[in-house]
Design a protein around this motif. Structure first.
Motif, short mmCIF file in Angstrom:
data_model
loop_
_atom_site.label_atom_id
_atom_site.label_comp_id
_atom_site.label_asym_id
_atom_site.label_seq_id
_atom_site.Cartn_x
_atom_site.Cartn_y
_atom_site.Cartn_z
N GLN A 62 -50.00 0.47 -53.21
CA GLN A 62 -49.82 -0.51 -52.14
C GLN A 62 -50.62 -1.78 -52.42
N ARG A 121 -49.32 -5.65 -52.92
CA ARG A 121 -49.82 -6.77 -52.13
C ARG A 121 -50.23 -7.95 -53.00
N ASP A 127 -47.17 -9.59 -54.18
CA ASP A 127 -46.54 -10.22 -53.02
C ASP A 127 -47.20 -11.57 -52.71
N ARG A 172 -45.30 -15.30 -52.71
CA ARG A 172 -45.26 -16.21 -51.57
C ARG A 172 -45.61 -17.63 -51.98
N LEU A 220 -51.14 -22.91 -47.48
CA LEU A 220 -51.51 -21.73 -46.70
C LEU A 220 -51.46 -20.46 -47.56
N TYR A 262 -54.70 -18.27 -48.50
CA TYR A 262 -54.70 -16.89 -48.02
C TYR A 262 -54.93 -15.93 -49.19
N ASN A 294 -58.54 -16.15 -50.56
CA ASN A 294 -59.46 -15.58 -49.58
C ASN A 294 -59.39 -14.05 -49.57
N GLN A 313 -62.24 -11.19 -50.43
CA GLN A 313 -62.58 -10.06 -49.56
C GLN A 313 -62.48 -8.73 -50.31
N ARG A 318 -44.48 -2.46 -43.18
CA ARG A 318 -45.89 -2.37 -43.58
C ARG A 318 -46.52 -3.77 -43.66
N ARG A 319 -45.73 -4.73 -44.13
CA ARG A 319 -46.26 -6.09 -44.24
C ARG A 319 -46.57 -6.69 -42.88
N ASP A 351 -49.65 -5.14 -41.68
CA ASP A 351 -50.75 -5.62 -42.53
C ASP A 351 -51.21 -7.00 -42.08
N GLU A 352 -50.26 -7.88 -41.79
CA GLU A 352 -50.64 -9.24 -41.36
C GLU A 352 -51.46 -9.21 -40.08
N ARG A 386 -55.06 -8.00 -40.77
CA ARG A 386 -55.90 -9.03 -41.38
C ARG A 386 -56.51 -9.94 -40.32
N GLU A 443 -59.26 -7.98 -38.57
CA GLU A 443 -60.45 -7.80 -39.40
C GLU A 443 -61.28 -9.08 -39.48
N ALA A 459 -61.32 -17.46 -42.05
CA ALA A 459 -60.39 -16.40 -42.44
C ALA A 459 -59.45 -16.04 -41.29
N LEU A 496 -56.82 -18.78 -40.96
CA LEU A 496 -55.92 -18.66 -42.10
C LEU A 496 -54.96 -17.48 -41.92
N ARG A 523 -52.39 -18.26 -39.11
CA ARG A 523 -51.41 -19.25 -39.52
C ARG A 523 -50.43 -18.67 -40.54
N TYR A 524 -50.98 -17.89 -41.48
CA TYR A 524 -50.15 -17.26 -42.50
C TYR A 524 -49.14 -16.32 -41.85
N ASN A 579 -46.40 -18.24 -39.89
CA ASN A 579 -45.54 -18.93 -40.84
C ASN A 579 -44.59 -17.96 -41.54
N ARG A 580 -45.09 -16.77 -41.88
CA ARG A 580 -44.23 -15.76 -42.49
C ARG A 580 -43.15 -15.29 -41.51
N ARG A 630 -41.81 -17.00 -39.18
CA ARG A 630 -40.83 -18.07 -39.15
C ARG A 630 -39.89 -17.98 -40.35
N GLN A 631 -40.46 -17.73 -41.53
CA GLN A 631 -39.63 -17.64 -42.73
C GLN A 631 -38.68 -16.45 -42.68
N ASP A 647 -38.55 -11.01 -48.62
CA ASP A 647 -39.10 -9.64 -48.69
C ASP A 647 -38.25 -8.56 -48.00
#
Lengths: 238, 238, 238, 238
Positions: B192, B196, B199, B203, B218, B222, B225, B229, C195-196, C199-200, C203, C206, C215, C218, C221-222, C225-226, C228-229, C237
């Motif tokens: 996994q 990531r 992935d 992006r 962005l 991301y 960063n 981490q 899963r994505r 996961d977002e 993040r 965290e 962070a 970021l 926003r990420y 934005n994803r 939206r895409q 994806d």
């Protein structure tokens, strides 16, 4: 962090060279505000370069606000840099100076943010001393690029991250060159412009003193962006 | 743009040295998650350094999320980097690696934004080729830091600003070092985690391909960063 | 802070209406990827609108990555949103959903940054509870938009600034609508996409838990934005 | 985009109330610059509130730069807002005004960026007209908050995204209130301060006119951030 070494300077990009030649014609007045530029195809023939080189030069001229593309019509001169610009800088340097600003905005913005979070009182004192120095030199209308660089270096130092300092130093010649150009324009400018330049530096110092990272980042980015605009636009805050 | 030269490497900051020594104790387990650190005063005595040096080291440990200060109570270990970290990197390098990330976030974020606006189709092709290379190497669980660096270099190249490329190259050793560490951790990680990492690179490529500067900025910030981490936190997306 | 009242909804912009009609043709397949759109002039005649209205619609279609302008050649369909999009959302809503994302990126990014600095441990607990809820609902492939909204609302609450909460609530219907669309696409998507999405959200949590404002900004926003895409691009994806 | 409705105003947060009461003591001079605030525990007893409420108020006072925490020592008054502030605004409004700025920085920054990309020449003309109006009113030292709001509204309108306009209008009363306070302070200030306020608005207009989204975002964020600072700091650019 070993291994911070620079490759030998690579040859100038063709796009930058073409950029410089078109800029020279805009500064000299051969191309005037509102004039239409030759087409991509014509530029390829005139300068004996490939299409991607022409496109890169056009994009950079647009990015610097010097020309503007109107869809379905062509590309036009949008603004003319200050008269004495080529005299001070040499057309071949201008591309380098403007590319340098693109780098400094994010880099020094981040350094200022980190400085706001991390500076010791001693480091803050050094930023203040550099600010006072800059004030004295600018008020005296003397050459201020060394004092200006010292201020920016003190901010980088206060980020507690040596890499920001190293990069600033590696750009030393390019930055002082651009500062000399920008400050020369300022020196020939009004009292108001001088006050603005000092004001922008004060804002950076105050945000760092207050420990406000977002405001410090913003004030630094705003300052460097304004300096960039002063170089390309003779109408800016005369 | 003449004059891009680097000063000889200056001696390591005392704050970074102290940082490294405390980090070593956290990694080795001498200091455990939840443990309270000695007071500023005690640290001054233990390491025979001045108060500002202790404060700088503490601030950097906090910035990296390794310790946390609780007001009126003291400073505590918050998280422990992955087990094999010191083995791979050497404690003395970790400070440099983490400071390097602080620089790369704004620098490469901006380069990606410019690439989205300016890349030629040839430059986009090179980014795609580097992405495909990286995919092959990572899937094969081979050493991927060279391929990873090539991807980031191709993005910088597409910014049409040589200075971004020069700086990235001047950081080559430090960046590949940090990539080796991060990717090693990934290699030992789950499928996994590998998906990531790929992935995140995809992006960045897609945003540049679409010409979306904000999304490219962005996605790059991301990604870097997250890589940072992964180095400091062993619990991150195992 | 008295006086937070909303004006009655103004009539839909003509540009948004035209946007919706062209989008409908792209989704239905009447206009295919690579097809050239009619010229500005032709669109004026076809839809009986003025030039500025056509330009606004074109600009928004470009901003959403649906069409691309090639200089001196015309405007072409660049990508086609996922098949079921119109079925789920209605063409007239899509413009509103995508404009809503433009607002949410800066707004919720800032709320997440403030939450990282200010959240009490109780507020952090509520974000975690909302995250766990979302995980359960998504894994069960049930309708997740209410749980998704609750997560974003908990982050806004933790900013300690009521105005972020008020605005999020004022956008409640529009946001849940867009979440339903995005999550529906996710539900029909692969396990990997699910899963994505989780996961977002993890993040964001965290970064807020670690108190890392940059962070958190970021990651939020990420994520938006994803999302939206995912709505505009059926190839994203899968 | 149906459904943009606002919930009835929720009761004021306890943290904001406590914030207002401590601010009142700072403005009145009962607490002076450099004075130490009571401890968390004492504040709980004095105001009969819980610890999280005290912590939230302290965090907001720090965020606004009014107090500063010194580790292991306590919290001290750092700066005092301008004398006439409470007279103009009422202590209970100040918290709302400062929270409103937190929202406006990201929101209007993004609106300005979108306006730079999308404005029609008619919309640009309306921004210019609003700028000229503002200049006339401010030079005449008349009440300028309506003209100021009109400028910001024209920028939002030019974003071609109705939602930015709707939110700005929903904040109308709160924004004009804060503008009245900030401009009143300006009116009582020096000629230099007046020139600065106009200068900041000109920069926003110019960046939008040039189509430079990053510069427009930066200029707007810088302007709103400065306005915020003028309210909390009586020493700012007198």
């Amino acid at each position: 962090m070993a291994g911070l070494t620079l490759q030998p300077k690579r040859k100038e990009r063709l796009g930058d060279q073409l950029y410089g030649q078109i800029l020279e014609q805009i500064v000299s007045g051969a191309l005037k505000e509102g004039d239409k530029l030759p087409s991509e195809k014509e530029l390829c023939l005139m300068f004996e370069v490939s299409r991607p080189v022409v496109r890169e030069a056009m994009m950079l001229l647009q990015a610097d606000g010097l020309v503007v593309a109107r869809q379905g019509s062509g590309t036009y001169v949008q603004r003319r840099p200050p008269q004495g610009l080529i005299a001070i800088a040499g057309a071949s340097d201008i591309a380098g100076i403007l590319r340098c600003y693109e780098l400094r905005v994010p880099l020094e913005g981040e350094a200022a943010a980190l400085a706001a979070k991390r500076r010791s009182s001693e480091q803050l004192g050094q930023i203040k001393a550099a600010l006072d120095d800059l004030g004295r030199v600018v008020e005296a209308r003397a050459s201020a690029s060394a004092a200006d660089f010292a201020f920016h270096r003190a901010v980088a130092e206060a980020s507690c991250n040596e890499m920001f300092v190293s990069i600033l130093e590696s750009l030393h010649a390019a930055i002082e060159n651009s500062m000399a150009v920008a400050l020369n324009i300022t020196r020939e400018g009004s009292d108001q412009r001088i006050r603005r330049v000092l004001d922008e530096h004060s804002r950076i110092y105050e945000a760092i003193a207050m420990g406000d990272a977002d405001a410090a980042n913003l004030a630094m980015r705003y300052h460097i962006n304004r300096a960039r605009q002063r170089i390309t636009d003779q109408h800016q805050d005369v």
